[in-house]
Design an enzyme around this catalytic site. Structure first.
Site, short mmCIF file in Angstrom:
data_model
loop_
_atom_site.label_atom_id
_atom_site.label_comp_id
_atom_site.label_asym_id
_atom_site.label_seq_id
_atom_site.Cartn_x
_atom_site.Cartn_y
_atom_site.Cartn_z
N LYS A 22 149.39 35.51 81.60
CA LYS A 22 149.49 36.62 82.55
C LYS A 22 148.70 37.82 82.04
CE LYS A 22 153.61 36.91 84.46
NZ LYS A 22 155.04 37.17 84.29
N ARG A 91 157.16 42.31 81.54
CA ARG A 91 156.95 40.96 82.07
C ARG A 91 156.61 40.00 80.94
NH1 ARG A 91 152.25 42.01 86.34
NH2 ARG A 91 153.05 40.07 87.23
N GLY A 100 162.58 28.78 82.19
CA GLY A 100 163.60 28.80 81.14
C GLY A 100 163.47 30.00 80.25
N MET A 102 162.83 34.20 79.71
CA MET A 102 163.19 35.40 80.43
C MET A 102 162.06 35.79 81.36
SD MET A 102 164.08 39.16 79.31
CE MET A 102 162.70 39.85 80.17
N ARG A 335 146.15 33.57 88.63
CA ARG A 335 145.90 32.46 87.70
C ARG A 335 145.31 31.31 88.49
NH1 ARG A 335 152.30 31.30 87.24
NH2 ARG A 335 152.49 30.91 89.44
N HIS A 451 168.70 15.78 81.56
CA HIS A 451 168.81 14.44 80.99
C HIS A 451 168.24 13.39 81.96
CE1 HIS A 451 170.93 10.60 80.22
NE2 HIS A 451 170.76 10.93 78.95
N ARG A 602 148.44 -13.46 77.91
CA ARG A 602 149.57 -14.07 77.21
C ARG A 602 149.77 -15.49 77.72
NH1 ARG A 602 152.18 -8.42 77.93
NH2 ARG A 602 151.29 -8.91 79.95
N SER A 808 142.68 -6.53 67.82
CA SER A 808 143.27 -5.93 69.01
C SER A 808 144.62 -5.37 68.58
CB SER A 808 143.43 -6.99 70.10
OG SER A 808 144.05 -6.40 71.22
N ASN A 812 152.69 -2.15 70.87
CA ASN A 812 154.14 -2.25 71.14
C ASN A 812 154.86 -2.78 69.91
OD1 ASN A 812 153.31 -1.60 73.67
ND2 ASN A 812 153.94 -3.51 74.65
N CYS A 876 145.71 -3.50 73.02
CA CYS A 876 146.27 -4.22 74.15
C CYS A 876 147.74 -3.90 74.37
CB CYS A 876 146.06 -5.73 74.00
SG CYS A 876 146.92 -6.40 72.58
N TYR A 896 137.50 -0.54 73.21
CA TYR A 896 138.07 -0.66 74.55
C TYR A 896 139.59 -0.49 74.51
CZ TYR A 896 139.67 -5.35 73.26
OH TYR A 896 140.30 -6.40 72.64
P1 ADP Z 1 156.72 35.70 87.14
O1 ADP Z 1 156.09 35.24 85.87
O2 ADP Z 1 158.05 35.12 87.40
O3 ADP Z 1 155.78 35.63 88.30
P2 ADP Z 1 156.16 38.52 87.09
O4 ADP Z 1 156.06 39.21 85.79
O5 ADP Z 1 154.90 38.20 87.75
O6 ADP Z 1 157.07 37.24 86.90
O7 ADP Z 1 157.05 39.48 88.00
C1 ADP Z 1 158.00 39.09 88.95
C2 ADP Z 1 157.75 39.79 90.26
O8 ADP Z 1 157.69 41.22 90.08
C3 ADP Z 1 156.44 39.41 90.88
O9 ADP Z 1 156.57 39.33 92.24
C4 ADP Z 1 155.53 40.53 90.49
O10 ADP Z 1 154.48 40.65 91.39
C5 ADP Z 1 156.46 41.71 90.54
N1 ADP Z 1 156.01 42.77 89.62
C6 ADP Z 1 155.80 42.65 88.30
N2 ADP Z 1 155.35 43.79 87.78
C7 ADP Z 1 155.27 44.67 88.81
C8 ADP Z 1 154.86 46.03 88.90
N3 ADP Z 1 154.42 46.71 87.84
N4 ADP Z 1 154.90 46.62 90.10
C9 ADP Z 1 155.35 45.94 91.17
N5 ADP Z 1 155.75 44.66 91.16
C10 ADP Z 1 155.71 44.02 89.98
MG MG Z 2 154.35 36.51 88.75
#
Ligand code: ADP
Ligand code: MG
Ligand code: MG
Length: 927
Positions: A22, A91, A100, A102, A335, A451, A602, A808, A812, A876, A896
Site C-alpha cells: 500500500k 493503515r 487476519g 489489523m 494496486r 481446517h 506402471r 527418474s 512419492n 515421475c 523432464y
Molecule cells: P484496506 O487495506 O482494508 O483496504 P485501507 O487502509 O485501504 O484498508 O483503508 C480502509 C478504508 O478507509 C478504505 O476504504 C480507504 O479508502 C479508507 N481510507 C483510508 N485512509 C483514508 C484517508 N486518509 N481518508 C479517507 N479515507 C481513507
Molecule cells: Mg484499501
C-alpha cells in the site's frame, strides 16, 4: 543510522519490501502527480525491530514527530487541534495483502474537544460526530480488541430506536449519543477511558498494527500462502479526506478493467456521503460508478483520466480506492488488481494485443494454478434457480452428492458407493475420515485458512467454507438456508469449489471449455463460436439469445487466450513434459494434452484381475518348470498390453517400470486363508492344498510390506519375472517396428538402493533384448535406467550412474522413505496436526519438500551427471505436476517432468514460467 519513516513523495512502487504494497503504491501515485492526501510510511524495518524486541525502535518516536510536524505545516493544521484539527488514518500494509491482520483506523486526532472544533469549521456537526463515533468503534475494536459487534449492536439499537433505515437517517444528536455509549463500552471493556491525546492514539495504533502481524489468523494465512514470517508490515499515516461531508461527497472503488472478463471499461461502485469501509461493508446499497458522472461530472472525468494513467503506468489491470470531498477527488489506494483465472489469461493476451506487454510477460502473469482452475469440470450455470447460498471458494471442483452431517455417515455411505457431501459447521481432525470419503466438503463457518479449507486443498477435495447464511444443525441432521430452504441428511446437494456456490439437488456438470479446446487444439477459437452459436429463433427471447451469444464470445476469447499462452509456453520451456500413463487410453489422452511421451508406465495393473492367479503360481512355484509354464502364460497378454501403449505413443519415449508392488498383493489374504484352513480342520475335513498354500503365504508374510519384497528385490528373488516383462516389451516393439511404426520403449528398474542390484538386472535385461533381437532378426536396443526413490540410491548416485542410462526420481516413495512415514498414515492421522503446528506449510506429497527430499534429488542429479555426462534426468512422482515443485526441478536442471495426463498442460505452462523466472533472477543477480 537507519531511518524508519519516509514521506509518500520519497518512495516508489518497487519498494514493497520496505514500504509494504500500500505504501509503495501510495508513493508511486504521489510521484505521478496524482491527488494523494499527504502522509508518510513507517517501514517494515521498524516492525521487525518491534517484533524482535517487543518495543518500538528508540528513534521512532522522534522521527514520527518530525514527519508529523512537517505534515502539519503542509496542511496548515495540527493533529487533534481543538479549533481546526488535522486528522489522519493509520493503515496497515504488508508486502502481500493479508487477511487476519489489523486493518485501518480512520479519524485519528478526534477527541471530546476537537470534535467540537471540527463541527464548527466544517459547519457540519453531523459529520463531526459521525467521524468521532467511527474512530471510537474502529479504535475500540482493532486497537483495544473489543468485539466489533458490540459497537455495531449499539448502532443498530439506536437506529431501531429512531426508526432509521440506514445511518444516513441519523443526525448529529444521534451520533453524539452514540459517542457516549461507545465511551462507556470502551471503559467497561478495558477499564480505561478512550485516550484523548491524539499522539497517544497514533502510537497505540502503530503498535497495534505491528502486533497484528502475529495474530493466529495472520500466521495461518502466511503458512498457507507461503509468505515468510519475518517480512513484517509497514504502517501508513495518511491525512484524512472526507467522503461523509454531505451529498457532494462520497467514496468508491473501481477497476480499470472488468476483473471477471478483462474488458476495458468503467467498473466500480460509489457511495454518496460515506466514509472508507462503507462501500465494501455493504452497509448501504452502492451506486454504479457512472452515477458519479451524473452528480459530479468533473470528478468523474478526472477519475477516468487517472484510471487510464494508472493502467498505462502499471501496464496491468489496477484496482483503486478513492474519495470525493466536496467535489475534490482524492486517490487513497491502488494496486495491480486481483482477477479471476479466466480474466488473468484474457487480460494478459489483451495487453499483448494492445502492444503493452510481450508474450513473455503474459506468461509471467498467469499461473498453473489458474490454468488448473479453468480445467476443472464446472456446473452448468445457465440456470441459477437451485442456488441457495454462496460462501468462500476454498478448493476448486464441482461436487455433487448426498448431504451427510457427520464423518461416520459420510464414510458409511461412501463405502456403499454413494457420492457424499460432508456438511459441518466447521471441521476438526475428527472429521478427517469423512473428508477423505466425501466428494466435497461444505462448512458454514471459517475462512480460507480454516481446517476444512486447508485440509481439503491438501487432498484436492472440492470445498466451500464460511457459508454464513446456512444454519447447520448436526444433531437434527439438517441445515436451513435463506428463503425457507431446508436440506436434510441424504438430500442431494451440489457445491462449486471454484465460486463458493451451493445448490440444492444435482446440478449437471459440464466439462470445461478449456479442456475441450486443449484436447482439440486444431480447432480454432473461431470455429468454436461458429459451431456453438445458437441457431436464430432457438433461444427463448432476445435477451437470452444475447446472453448466449455473449457467453460464446467470452468462451471463445478465453480459449484463444489460453491457446496462445500455451503455444508460447511450449516455445519457451527447456524441460520436456511427459505423462504418467498405464493404458492406451491414458496414453492418447496424454498425447492430446501435449505430453511428449510417457515418463512412467506402471505395469502392476497388468498382473491383477484374472492374471493374478498366474502370478501366484509364479511366486509359489515349487520347480523351475512350474514357474516357466506360468511365466509363459503371461507373455502373450503382457506383449499385447505394451503394443497398445507403444502404438498410442508412437514416436515418443515410453518408460516402462518393471513390476514394483509388494509381494502380498499377489498372494491370497493371510487372514482369510488361515480362517479357511482352521474351519476346515475343525469340521474334520482338512483341505490339504489350502493348508500347503497357507504355509507358503505364511513364509512370505512380511511385517512391513512397503519396506519388504518389492521392486528390484522381487525381480532378483523370483527368477524370470522381470525378464518376462523385458521380453514382452522387446517383442511388442519388434512387431510394431515390422508394421512401420516407431516404438521407443525404455526400461526402468524400481526401488534400487545399490548399484549391484541394478547391474544384475541390467545385464540380464540387455541379454534378453539381444535374444529377442536375434530371434526376430530386428535390431533392438533400449535405454535401461532406474528410479531414484530411496535415500541410499540418491547418496550413491555416482556409482549407479555408471550403470544406468537414466534416472527418474520417484518423489512419492522418496518422500516416504526420506521422512520415514507412509503417505496413507500421514494423511489419515497426523497431517492436520502438522499443518496446525506449522511443521508442514503444505503436504510434502503435494509440493516437494525442497530442504530435505529436494536436497536428495539435487545431490543425486548432480553426482549422477558427474559420473555420466549424458545421463537423462526426470521426475515421475506426482510432484512433476505441481507448480512449486516444477520450479525447483527447473532450478536443478532436470531434463523432464512427468505427471498425470490431466496435469500435463499445467506442467507445460509452469515449466515455461520456471525458465523465465529463473532467467529473470539470474539477470537481476548479474545487474
Ligand atoms: P484496506 O487495506 O482494508 O483496504 P485501507 O487502509 O485501504 O484498508 O483503508 C480502509 C478504508 O478507509 C478504505 O476504504 C480507504 O479508502 C479508507 N481510507 C483510508 N485512509 C483514508 C484517508 N486518509 N481518508 C479517507 N479515507 C481513507
Ligand atoms: Mg484499501
Ligand atoms: Mg515407487
Amino acid at each position: 543510522m537507519s531511518r524508519y519513516v519516509f514521506e509518500f513523495s520519497e518512495g516508489n512502487a518497487s519498494q514493497k519490501d520496505l514500504l509494504g504494497g500500500k505504501g509503495a503504491n501510495l508513493a508511486e501515485m504521489t510521484n505521478l502527480g496524482l491527488p494523494v492526501p499527504p502522509g508518510f510510511t513507517i517501514t517494515t524495518d521498524a516492525c521487525r525491530v518491534f517484533l524482535r524486541t517487543g518495543e518500538l525502535p528508540s528513534e521512532l518516536a522522534d522521527e514520527i514527530d518530525a514527519h508529523l510536524a512537517e505534515l502539519e505545516t503542509t496542511m496548515g493544521r495540527t493533529l487533534g487541534h481543538i479549533d481546526d484539527p488535522l486528522l489522519v488514518s493509520v493503515r496497515s500494509g504488508a508486502k502481500f495483502s493479508m487477511p487476519g491482520m489489523m486493518e485501518t483506523v480512520l479519524n485519528i486526532g478526534l477527541n471530546d474537544d476537537s470534535v467540537e472544533g471540527l463541527a464548527k469549521v466544517s459547519d457540519n456537526p453531523r459529520f463531526a460526530w459521525d467521524s468521532y463515533r467511527r474512530l471510537l468503534s474502529m479504535f475500540g475494536s482493532t486497537v483495544l480488541g473489543i468485539d466489533r459487534s458490540v459497537f455495531d449492536d449499539a448502532l443498530d439499537e439506536l437506529k431501531t430506536g429512531r426508526g432509521a433505515e440506514t445511518d444516513v437517517d441519523l443526525g448529529a444528536a444521534d451520533f453524539r449519543e452514540l459517542v457516549s455509549s461507545y465511551h462507556a463500552i470502551i471503559k467497561e471493556h478495558t477499564g480505561e477511558p478512550f485516550p484523548q491525546d491524539p499522539r497517544k492514539q497514533l502510537e497505540l495504533s502503530v503498535r497495534a498494527v505491528f502486533s497484528s502481524w502475529n495474530t493466529e489468523r495472520a500466521k495461518i494465512y502466511r503458512r498457507q500462502e507461503r509468505i515468510p514470517d519475518d517480512l513484517g508490515t509497514a504502517v501508513n499515516v495518511c491525512t484524512m479526506v472526507f467522503g461523509n461531508l454531505g451529498d457532494d461527497s462520497g467514496t468508491g472503488v473501481c477497476f480499470t478493467r472488468d476483473p471477471a472478463t478483462g474488458h476495458r471499461g468503467v467498473y466500480g461502485d460509489y457511495l454518496v456521503n460515506a466514509q472508507g469501509e462503507d462501500v465494501v461493508a455493504g452497509i448501504r446499497n452502492t451506486l454504479p460508478l457512472t452515477a458519479l458522472g451524473e452528480t459530479d461530472p468533473a470528478s468523474y472525468e478526472r477519475l477516468l483520466e487517472i484510471m487510464s494513467t494508472l493502467e498505462s503506468h502499471y501496464q496491468d489491470l489496477c484496482d483503486i480506492e478513492f474519495t470525493v470531498e466536496r467535489g475534490t477527488l482524492w486517490m487513497l489506494q491502488t494496486r495491480v488488481g486481483k482477477r479471476t483465472a479466466a480474466a488473468a489469461f484474457r487480460v494478459a493476451v489483451q495487453l499483448v494485443d494492445e502492444g503493452v506487454i510481450e508474450l513473455d510477460e503474459a506468461l509471467r502473469r498467469v499461473t498453473g494454478a489458474q490454468l488448473a482452475q479453468l480445467m476443472f469440470p464446472q456446473f452448468d450455470v445457465t440456470d441459477d434457480r437451485q442456488l441457495i447460498a454462496t460462501g468462500m471458494a476454498a478448493s476448486p471442483g464441482a461436487a455433487v452428492g448426498k448431504a451427510a452431517f457427520d464423518s461416520a455417515t459420510a464414510v458409511a455411505w461412501a463405502a456403499q458407493g454413494e457420492d457424499v457431501i460432508l456438511v459441518r459447521r466447521e471441521t476438526n481432525p475428527d472429521d478427517l475420515r469423512g473428508m477423505i470419503a466425501a466428494r466435497g466438503v461444505l462448512t458454514s463457518r471459517g475462512g480460507k485458512t480454516s481446517h476444512a479449507a486447508v485440509v481439503a486443498r491438501g487432498m484436492g477435495r472440492t470445498c466451500v467454507v464460511g457459508v454464513d447464511a446456512l444454519r447447520v444443525d448436526p444433531q437434527a441432521g439438517e441445515f436451513r438456508a435463506p428463503g425457507g430452504v431446508c436440506v436434510k441428511e441424504g438430500d442431494l446437494l451440489s457445491i462449486d469449489g471454484s465460486t463458493g456456490k451451493v445448490f440444492t439437488g444435482s446440478v449437471p456438470v459440464t466439462q470445461s471449455a478449456v479442456v475441450e479446446a486443449l484436447l482439440a487444439p486444431g480447432r480454432t477459437a473461431d470455429d468454436q463460436t461458429a459451431d456453438d452459436r445458437p441457431v436464430a429463433g432457438e433461444a427463448e427471447d432476445d435477451t437470452a439469445e444475447a446472453d448466449t451469444a455473449e457467453a460464446d464470445t467470452e468462451r471463445a476469447e478465453l480459449i484463444d487466450a489460453v491457446a496462445r499462452v500455451m503455444e508460447h509456453a511450449d516455445s519457451v520451456r527447456r524441460m520436456g513434459v511427459l505423462a504418467n500413463a498405464d493404458t492406451p487410453q491414458d496414453a492418447s489422452r496424454a498425447r492430446d494434452f501435449g505430453a511428449q511421451g510417457i515418463g512412467l508406465c506402471r505395469t502392476e495393473h497388468m498382473f491383477l484381475g484374472s492374471r493374478r492367479k498366474i502370478v501366484e503360481q509364479v511366486i509359489l512355484a515349487r520347480s523351475d518348470e512350474q514357474r516357466e509354464t506360468a511365466l509363459e502364460r503371461l507373455l502373450a497378454p503382457q506383449r499385447d498390453d505394451f503394443k497398445g501403449i507403444f502404438e498410442a505413443m508412437d514416436g515418443f519415449p515410453v518408460v516402462v517400470r518393471l513390476l514394483d508392488p509388494p509381494l502380498h498383493e499377489f498372494l491370497p489374504d493371510l487372514t482369510e486363508l488361515s480362517v479357511r484352513v482352521a474351519v476346515a480342520q475343525a469340521l474334520g475335513r482338512p483341505e490339504e492344498e489350502a493348508a500347503a498354500l497357507l504355509k507358503e503365504v505364511q513364509r512370505h508374510h512380511e511385517q512391513n510390506p512397503m519396506l519388504g519384497m518389492r521392486g528390484v528385490r522381487l525381480g532378483l528373488v523370483i527368477p524370470g519375472l522381470f525378464l518376462l516383462q523385458v521380453r514382452a516389451i522387446a517383442e511388442a516393439a519388434a512387431e510394431l517396428r515390422s508394421r512401420g511404426l516407431d516404438p521407443r520403449p525404455e526400461i526402468m528398474v524400481p526401488l534400487v538402493g545399490d548399484v549391484k542390484e541394478f547391474a544384475i538386472i541390467r545385464e540380464q535385461a540387455a541379454a534378453t533384448v539381444q535374444e529377442v533381437s536375434d530371434e526376430l532378426g530386428v535390431d533392438l536396443r533400449f535405454p535401461i535406467g532406474t528410479m531414484i526413490e530411496l535415500p541410499r540410491a540418491a547418496m550413491t548416485a555416482s556409482q549407479i550412474a555408471e550403470e544406468a542410462e537414466f534416472f527418474s526420481f520417484g518423489t512419492n516413495d522418496l518422500t516416504q522413505t526420506a521422512w520415514g512415514f507412509s503417505r496413507d498414515d500421514v494423511e489419515a492421522e497426523f497431517f492436520p496436526h502438522y499443518i496446525e503446528a506449522g511443521i508442514f506449510g503444505v503436504s510434502p506429497f503435494e509440493t516437494l519438500d525442497v530442504d530435505g527430499v529436494g536436497r536428495l534429488v539435487s545431490i543425486a542429479a548432480w553426482e549422477g551427471k558427474e559420473s555420466r555426462a549424458d545421463l537423462v534426468l526426470g521426475v515421475c512422482g506426482e510432484h512433476g505436476g505441481d507448480p512449486d515443485s516444477i520450479h525447483f526441478f527447473e532450478s536443478i536442471r532436470l531434463d523432464y517432468v512427468s505427471c498425470s495426463p490431466f496435469r500435463v498442460p499445467v506442467a507445460r505452462l509452469e515449466s515455461a514460467r520456471a525458465r523465465l523466472l529463473a532467467d529473470d533472477a539470474a539477470s537481476e543477480e548479474s545487474d
